[in-house]
Design a protein around this motif. Structure first.
Motif, PDB file in Angstrom:
ATOM      1  N   TYR A 139      62.991  54.572  39.122  1.00 54.72           N
ATOM      2  CA  TYR A 139      62.551  55.965  39.148  1.00 54.72           C
ATOM      3  C   TYR A 139      63.288  56.817  40.177  1.00 54.72           C
ATOM      4  O   TYR A 139      63.471  58.014  39.967  1.00 54.72           O
ATOM      5  CB  TYR A 139      61.027  56.049  39.359  1.00 54.72           C
ATOM      6  CG  TYR A 139      60.552  55.691  40.740  1.00 54.72           C
ATOM      7  CD1 TYR A 139      60.283  54.382  41.090  1.00 54.72           C
ATOM      8  CD2 TYR A 139      60.356  56.687  41.702  1.00 54.72           C
ATOM      9  CE1 TYR A 139      59.837  54.055  42.357  1.00 54.72           C
ATOM     10  CE2 TYR A 139      59.910  56.366  42.972  1.00 54.72           C
ATOM     11  CZ  TYR A 139      59.660  55.053  43.289  1.00 54.72           C
ATOM     12  OH  TYR A 139      59.216  54.731  44.546  1.00 54.72           O
ATOM     13  N   LEU A 174      61.512  54.628  34.243  1.00 62.90           N
ATOM     14  CA  LEU A 174      60.629  54.684  35.413  1.00 62.90           C
ATOM     15  C   LEU A 174      60.761  53.443  36.288  1.00 62.90           C
ATOM     16  O   LEU A 174      60.346  53.436  37.443  1.00 62.90           O
ATOM     17  CB  LEU A 174      59.179  54.872  34.990  1.00 62.90           C
ATOM     18  CG  LEU A 174      58.851  56.164  34.235  1.00 62.90           C
ATOM     19  CD1 LEU A 174      57.362  56.274  33.983  1.00 62.90           C
ATOM     20  CD2 LEU A 174      59.351  57.388  34.975  1.00 62.90           C
ATOM     21  N   VAL A 209      59.185  61.265  38.779  1.00 61.19           N
ATOM     22  CA  VAL A 209      60.092  61.629  37.685  1.00 61.19           C
ATOM     23  C   VAL A 209      59.621  62.894  36.971  1.00 61.19           C
ATOM     24  O   VAL A 209      60.436  63.758  36.596  1.00 61.19           O
ATOM     25  CB  VAL A 209      60.237  60.436  36.702  1.00 61.19           C
ATOM     26  CG1 VAL A 209      60.875  60.860  35.393  1.00 61.19           C
ATOM     27  CG2 VAL A 209      61.064  59.328  37.358  1.00 61.19           C
TER      28      VAL A 209
END
Ligand code: SF4
Ligand code: SF4
Ligand code: SF4
Length: 309
Positions: free
Chosen positions: A147, A144, A180
């Motif tokens: 991301y 992330l 995501v």
């Protein structure tokens, strides 16, 4: 057929490894993509080379013949002398020293890649994914943190009919997580300690944002698995396991199962190769009895549990 999305994804990412034919981190045969960079600093980290976003040199002392070629070509050798032969702060990760080391004592961890490059590797094993209901898993490090790249890769994989999974430590902004999750079939979400002060002591950050993201993700993603590294003397006590079980049962929705990942020392030698010292010293592995007691507590709360991942 490959799509244009991979070319349009734009953003490059920094990865430190791609592993094909894995039977871990999701169903079936998978390709694992390891992103470089992590906001946490877990003392037991088994991939310490994943923590820094920048490329880094790993040094294998046992292979070094002391020829000095690496030092001669290093553009930063003046400021790196104190650390030599393992470069740290001032190393740019240019890789010049790795290229001239014919003994194989130096390895560069980390490279910049495009979505297209990674997708091309992933698609080589499409037949195996189809036969085993496998796919691709993006982990790290922390996916992330990059991301936009992660989402671009997952999206391109999905458009090629592949199952997508992400493993996260959960310490990320809401926008990164939401972006995501739109392209994720399975989320492997790590929880390390339910007490924020203890969490901070062992990982460098409190757990509030992580727990908040876990709540949000459990309502959003198709399938979610909680993973907990079980570290003796850190988070293996019954109070913490009870708190974990309560959180999953009372505050998360539809968690498929809990994976317990027993402590191992695979990260210790890598830390040495990066020029550091392993902070957990000679911490002993957990006994089978301790592992069984942990899984027993979780199962008694009606949770499905596996050991390993
Ligand atoms: S979250 Fe994972 S990659 Fe990051 S420091 Fe902790 S163990 Fe290492
Ligand atoms: S080039 Fe390789 S073998 Fe030679 S001194 Fe450097 S690390 Fe050692
Ligand atoms: S990667 Fe580049 S800067 Fe770092 S030690 Fe090697 S030659 Fe020097």
């Amino acid at each position: 057929m490959e799509t244009d999305t991979a070319d349009a994804a734009g953003k490059n990412g920094v990865i430190f490894d791609i592993q094909r034919f894995s039977l871990h981190d999701g169903p079936g045969i998978r390709t694992l993509v390891f992103m470089k960079g992590c906001p946490l600093r877990c003392l037991w980290c088994s991939n310490p080379e994943s923590q820094s976003r920048n490329p880094q040199v790993l040094f294998y002392e046992e292979k070094c013949i002391g020829c000095g070629a690496c030092y001669e070509v290093c553009p930063r050798r003046g400021s790196l002398l104190e650390d030599w032969p393992v470069p740290r702060e001032d190393c740019t990760g240019c890789g010049c020293c790795v290229e001239v080391c014919f003994a194989g004592a130096r390895e560069l961890s980390g490279r910049v890649v495009s979505v297209r490059e990674v997708l091309d590797v992933v698609l080589r094993d499409r037949t195996f994914y189809e036969q085993s209901e496998g796919g691709v898993t993006v982990g790290g490090g922390e996916p992330l943190l990059q991301y936009e790249f992660t989402a671009g890769l997952l999206r391109a994989c999905r458009e090629n009919g592949l199952h997508t999974a992400v493993e996260t430590c959960g310490f990320a902004g809401k926008n990164a997580l939401e972006t995501v999750l739109q392209h994720t079939d399975l989320l492997l979400f790590d929880l390390k300690h339910m007490d924020t002060e203890v969490h901070k002591r062992y990982t460098g950050a409190g757990n509030e944002r992580i727990l908040e993201n876990a709540r949000f993700a459990s309502k959003t993603v198709r399938k979610m698995v909680i993973r907990m590294p079980l570290i003796p003397g850190v988070n293996s006590d019954e109070t913490n396991i009870e708190a974990l079980a309560g959180f999953i049962k009372n505050e998360l929705e539809g968690v498929e199962r809990v994976d317990i990942l027993p402590y191992h020392t695979m990260g210790a030698s890598k830390i040495t190769r990066l020029g550091g010292e392993y902070p957990l010293g000679d911490l002993e592995p957990l006994t089978q009895e301790r592992i069984d007691r942990t899984t027993g507590i979780l199962k008694s709360r009606g949770l499905k549990v596996t050991v390993g991942g």
